[in-house]
Each structure stands twice: as structure tokens, then as C-alpha cells.
Design a protein around this motif. Sequence first.
Motif, PDB file in Angstrom:
ATOM      1  N   PHE A  96     -17.611   5.050   5.955  1.00  0.00           N
ATOM      2  CA  PHE A  96     -17.261   6.097   4.996  1.00  0.00           C
ATOM      3  C   PHE A  96     -16.848   5.479   3.660  1.00  0.00           C
ATOM      4  CE2 PHE A  96     -14.117   8.504   2.722  1.00  0.00           C
ATOM      5  CZ  PHE A  96     -14.760   9.708   2.539  1.00  0.00           C
ATOM      6  N   CYS A  97     -16.010   4.457   3.709  1.00  0.00           N
ATOM      7  CA  CYS A  97     -15.540   3.820   2.474  1.00  0.00           C
ATOM      8  C   CYS A  97     -16.691   3.201   1.702  1.00  0.00           C
ATOM      9  CB  CYS A  97     -14.479   2.767   2.791  1.00  0.00           C
ATOM     10  SG  CYS A  97     -12.920   3.484   3.354  1.00  0.00           S
ATOM     11  N   GLU A  98     -17.580   2.545   2.395  1.00  0.00           N
ATOM     12  CA  GLU A  98     -18.725   1.919   1.738  1.00  0.00           C
ATOM     13  C   GLU A  98     -19.601   2.974   1.079  1.00  0.00           C
ATOM     14  OE1 GLU A  98     -22.765   0.026   1.534  1.00  0.00           O
ATOM     15  OE2 GLU A  98     -22.233   1.504   3.031  1.00  0.00           O
ATOM     16  N   GLN A  99     -19.854   4.059   1.772  1.00  0.00           N
ATOM     17  CA  GLN A  99     -20.679   5.136   1.229  1.00  0.00           C
ATOM     18  C   GLN A  99     -20.009   5.847   0.055  1.00  0.00           C
ATOM     19  OE1 GLN A  99     -23.931   6.049   2.203  1.00  0.00           O
ATOM     20  NE2 GLN A  99     -23.752   4.037   3.127  1.00  0.00           N
ATOM     21  N   ARG A 103      -3.825   3.032  -3.198  1.00  0.00           N
ATOM     22  CA  ARG A 103      -4.058   2.266  -1.974  1.00  0.00           C
ATOM     23  C   ARG A 103      -3.364   2.922  -0.796  1.00  0.00           C
ATOM     24  NH1 ARG A 103      -3.748  -3.826  -4.000  1.00  0.00           N
ATOM     25  NH2 ARG A 103      -1.565  -3.573  -3.539  1.00  0.00           N
ATOM     26  N   ILE A 104      -4.095   2.981   0.313  1.00  0.00           N
ATOM     27  CA  ILE A 104      -3.627   3.663   1.519  1.00  0.00           C
ATOM     28  C   ILE A 104      -3.784   2.733   2.711  1.00  0.00           C
ATOM     29  CG2 ILE A 104      -4.016   5.635   3.049  1.00  0.00           C
ATOM     30  CD1 ILE A 104      -5.411   6.985   0.609  1.00  0.00           C
ATOM     31  N   LYS A 105      -2.763   2.691   3.534  1.00  0.00           N
ATOM     32  CA  LYS A 105      -2.825   1.969   4.804  1.00  0.00           C
ATOM     33  C   LYS A 105      -3.159   2.997   5.873  1.00  0.00           C
ATOM     34  CE  LYS A 105       0.531  -0.437   7.657  1.00  0.00           C
ATOM     35  NZ  LYS A 105       1.813  -1.123   7.569  1.00  0.00           N
ATOM     36  N   VAL A 106      -4.282   2.787   6.586  1.00  0.00           N
ATOM     37  CA  VAL A 106      -4.745   3.716   7.613  1.00  0.00           C
ATOM     38  C   VAL A 106      -4.621   3.041   8.975  1.00  0.00           C
ATOM     39  CG1 VAL A 106      -6.669   5.130   8.434  1.00  0.00           C
ATOM     40  CG2 VAL A 106      -6.383   4.729   5.975  1.00  0.00           C
ATOM     41  N   ILE A 107      -3.944   3.706   9.907  1.00  0.00           N
ATOM     42  CA  ILE A 107      -3.756   3.183  11.259  1.00  0.00           C
ATOM     43  C   ILE A 107      -4.478   4.120  12.217  1.00  0.00           C
ATOM     44  CG2 ILE A 107      -2.077   2.499  13.012  1.00  0.00           C
ATOM     45  CD1 ILE A 107       0.008   2.504  10.634  1.00  0.00           C
ATOM     46  N   ALA A 108      -5.464   3.588  12.938  1.00  0.00           N
ATOM     47  CA  ALA A 108      -6.275   4.426  13.825  1.00  0.00           C
ATOM     48  C   ALA A 108      -6.507   3.714  15.149  1.00  0.00           C
ATOM     49  CB  ALA A 108      -7.615   4.739  13.168  1.00  0.00           C
ATOM     50  N   ASP A 109      -6.421   4.474  16.257  1.00  0.00           N
ATOM     51  CA  ASP A 109      -6.666   3.867  17.568  1.00  0.00           C
ATOM     52  C   ASP A 109      -7.959   4.358  18.224  1.00  0.00           C
ATOM     53  OD1 ASP A 109      -5.820   6.415  18.199  1.00  0.00           O
ATOM     54  OD2 ASP A 109      -4.208   5.780  19.533  1.00  0.00           O
ATOM     55  N   ASP A 110      -8.711   5.206  17.541  1.00  0.00           N
ATOM     56  CA  ASP A 110     -10.005   5.631  18.053  1.00  0.00           C
ATOM     57  C   ASP A 110     -10.985   4.468  17.877  1.00  0.00           C
ATOM     58  OD1 ASP A 110     -12.363   6.856  18.769  1.00  0.00           O
ATOM     59  OD2 ASP A 110     -12.433   8.211  17.058  1.00  0.00           O
ATOM     60  N   VAL A 148     -11.945  12.418   8.529  1.00  0.00           N
ATOM     61  CA  VAL A 148     -11.697  13.686   7.837  1.00  0.00           C
ATOM     62  C   VAL A 148     -10.324  13.652   7.172  1.00  0.00           C
ATOM     63  CG1 VAL A 148     -11.299  16.158   8.204  1.00  0.00           C
ATOM     64  CG2 VAL A 148     -13.251  15.029   9.303  1.00  0.00           C
ATOM     65  N   LYS A 149      -9.314  13.202   7.883  1.00  0.00           N
ATOM     66  CA  LYS A 149      -7.959  13.141   7.323  1.00  0.00           C
ATOM     67  C   LYS A 149      -7.867  12.109   6.198  1.00  0.00           C
ATOM     68  CE  LYS A 149      -5.369  15.002  11.184  1.00  0.00           C
ATOM     69  NZ  LYS A 149      -4.637  16.016  10.422  1.00  0.00           N
ATOM     70  N   MET A 150      -8.557  10.963   6.373  1.00  0.00           N
ATOM     71  CA  MET A 150      -8.557   9.948   5.325  1.00  0.00           C
ATOM     72  C   MET A 150      -9.255  10.471   4.072  1.00  0.00           C
ATOM     73  SD  MET A 150     -10.071   6.088   5.329  1.00  0.00           S
ATOM     74  CE  MET A 150     -11.767   6.661   5.272  1.00  0.00           C
ATOM     75  N   GLU A 151     -10.379  11.154   4.253  1.00  0.00           N
ATOM     76  CA  GLU A 151     -11.103  11.702   3.105  1.00  0.00           C
ATOM     77  C   GLU A 151     -10.232  12.714   2.348  1.00  0.00           C
ATOM     78  OE1 GLU A 151     -15.333  13.758   1.929  1.00  0.00           O
ATOM     79  OE2 GLU A 151     -14.592  14.036   3.974  1.00  0.00           O
ATOM     80  N   ALA A 152      -9.530  13.560   3.062  1.00  0.00           N
ATOM     81  CA  ALA A 152      -8.655  14.545   2.419  1.00  0.00           C
ATOM     82  C   ALA A 152      -7.572  13.853   1.589  1.00  0.00           C
ATOM     83  CB  ALA A 152      -8.029  15.453   3.472  1.00  0.00           C
ATOM     84  N   LEU A 153      -6.986  12.808   2.135  1.00  0.00           N
ATOM     85  CA  LEU A 153      -5.952  12.083   1.400  1.00  0.00           C
ATOM     86  C   LEU A 153      -6.554  11.365   0.192  1.00  0.00           C
ATOM     87  CD1 LEU A 153      -3.052  11.217   1.052  1.00  0.00           C
ATOM     88  CD2 LEU A 153      -3.454   9.402   2.737  1.00  0.00           C
ATOM     89  N   TYR A 168       0.858  -1.178   0.000  1.00  0.00           N
ATOM     90  CA  TYR A 168       0.000   0.000   0.000  1.00  0.00           C
ATOM     91  C   TYR A 168       0.893   1.226   0.000  1.00  0.00           C
ATOM     92  CZ  TYR A 168      -4.322  -2.474   0.161  1.00  0.00           C
ATOM     93  OH  TYR A 168      -5.392  -3.253  -0.203  1.00  0.00           O
ATOM     94  N   GLY A 169       0.710   2.080  -0.998  1.00  0.00           N
ATOM     95  CA  GLY A 169       1.637   3.173  -1.267  1.00  0.00           C
ATOM     96  C   GLY A 169       1.808   4.181  -0.156  1.00  0.00           C
ATOM     97  N   GLN A 170       0.720   4.637   0.446  1.00  0.00           N
ATOM     98  CA  GLN A 170       0.815   5.678   1.451  1.00  0.00           C
ATOM     99  C   GLN A 170       0.308   5.150   2.783  1.00  0.00           C
ATOM    100  OE1 GLN A 170      -0.317   9.647   0.482  1.00  0.00           O
ATOM    101  NE2 GLN A 170      -0.399   9.188  -1.690  1.00  0.00           N
ATOM    102  N   VAL A 171       0.850   5.706   3.845  1.00  0.00           N
ATOM    103  CA  VAL A 171       0.415   5.348   5.192  1.00  0.00           C
ATOM    104  C   VAL A 171      -0.151   6.601   5.839  1.00  0.00           C
ATOM    105  CG1 VAL A 171       1.132   4.541   7.472  1.00  0.00           C
ATOM    106  CG2 VAL A 171       2.155   3.542   5.414  1.00  0.00           C
ATOM    107  N   LEU A 172      -1.357   6.488   6.371  1.00  0.00           N
ATOM    108  CA  LEU A 172      -1.990   7.568   7.109  1.00  0.00           C
ATOM    109  C   LEU A 172      -2.107   7.108   8.555  1.00  0.00           C
ATOM    110  CD1 LEU A 172      -3.439  10.313   7.186  1.00  0.00           C
ATOM    111  CD2 LEU A 172      -5.559   9.077   6.668  1.00  0.00           C
ATOM    112  N   ASP A 173      -1.268   7.646   9.417  1.00  0.00           N
ATOM    113  CA  ASP A 173      -1.268   7.272  10.828  1.00  0.00           C
ATOM    114  C   ASP A 173      -2.057   8.331  11.600  1.00  0.00           C
ATOM    115  OD1 ASP A 173      -0.781   6.572  13.462  1.00  0.00           O
ATOM    116  OD2 ASP A 173       1.346   6.171  13.130  1.00  0.00           O
ATOM    117  N   VAL A 174      -3.264   7.972  11.999  1.00  0.00           N
ATOM    118  CA  VAL A 174      -4.132   8.907  12.721  1.00  0.00           C
ATOM    119  C   VAL A 174      -4.311   8.477  14.181  1.00  0.00           C
ATOM    120  CG1 VAL A 174      -5.316   9.872  10.720  1.00  0.00           C
ATOM    121  CG2 VAL A 174      -6.164   7.760  11.750  1.00  0.00           C
ATOM    122  N   ARG A 175      -3.322   7.740  14.690  1.00  0.00           N
ATOM    123  CA  ARG A 175      -3.373   7.384  16.106  1.00  0.00           C
ATOM    124  C   ARG A 175      -3.318   8.662  16.930  1.00  0.00           C
ATOM    125  NH1 ARG A 175       1.124   2.701  15.978  1.00  0.00           N
ATOM    126  NH2 ARG A 175       1.882   4.117  14.387  1.00  0.00           N
TER     127      ARG A 175
END
Length: 109
Positions: free
Chosen positions: A74-77, A57-64, A43-48, A27-34
Motif C-alpha cells: 500500500f505504501c509503495e503504491q 510519521r506514523i508507527k504501525v504495529i500489526a500482528d496480521d 484501511v485504518k492506516m490509510e484513514a490515518l 514517530y509522532g503517532q502510533v497506530l496499533d492494529v493488533r
Amino acid sequence: MPDLATRFGWDLITVIRKDEGVDAEEYGQVLDVRGYRCPMPVVKMEALLREVSPGARIKVIADDPIARVDIPHFCEQGGHGVNLIENCAQEYGQACVFLVTRGQKPRSD
């Protein structure tokens, strides 16, 4: 307990065990929103997603804890593909790891 796709009736989410051979490194980019709380991970994932080309393809890491529901929803919608990687506790602690593939066009609504 049923997986997220079954509980919420989503068609696009697949839950994958880390040991099933999925290569998250491709996956090309990593979005770490921990450390961010709802709604900021989405919001940050949508912007990216708006910045990258369809099919990116984006790898998203979230702890919320809410992100476990919000990101797939969000992805499904929005017509984006999403996979949830399980068994990542050794690398990411309590964080969820999502592999998101940008859909062909942004949401029109």
C-alpha cells in the motif's frame, strides 16, 4: 531468504534491525492494529494517513501475517515511505512494526 523489498521488487521498503539505532519513538503517532485482520490494518492506516500532513510519521504495529505484505505494498503504491523494524519480538511478540512516512499527495487512482 530474501527480504521483502527483494522478493517483491519494492523500492520504498527498507528492513531495519531494531539494534541499528532507529528511533521509533520519534514517530509522532502510533497506530496499533493488533487483533485486526486483512484488510483492516491497511484501511485504518490509510484513514490515518489521509488525516496527517505530508511528511508526518506514523508507527504501525500489526500482528496480521498478511500485513507484512499489505502495508509495504500500500505504501509503495501510494507514494509513502515505509521501513520494517526487525527484532522487536521482546516488545511486540509476533507483531510487525512499520515506520511509515506520509508521501506528498494521496493516490490519484
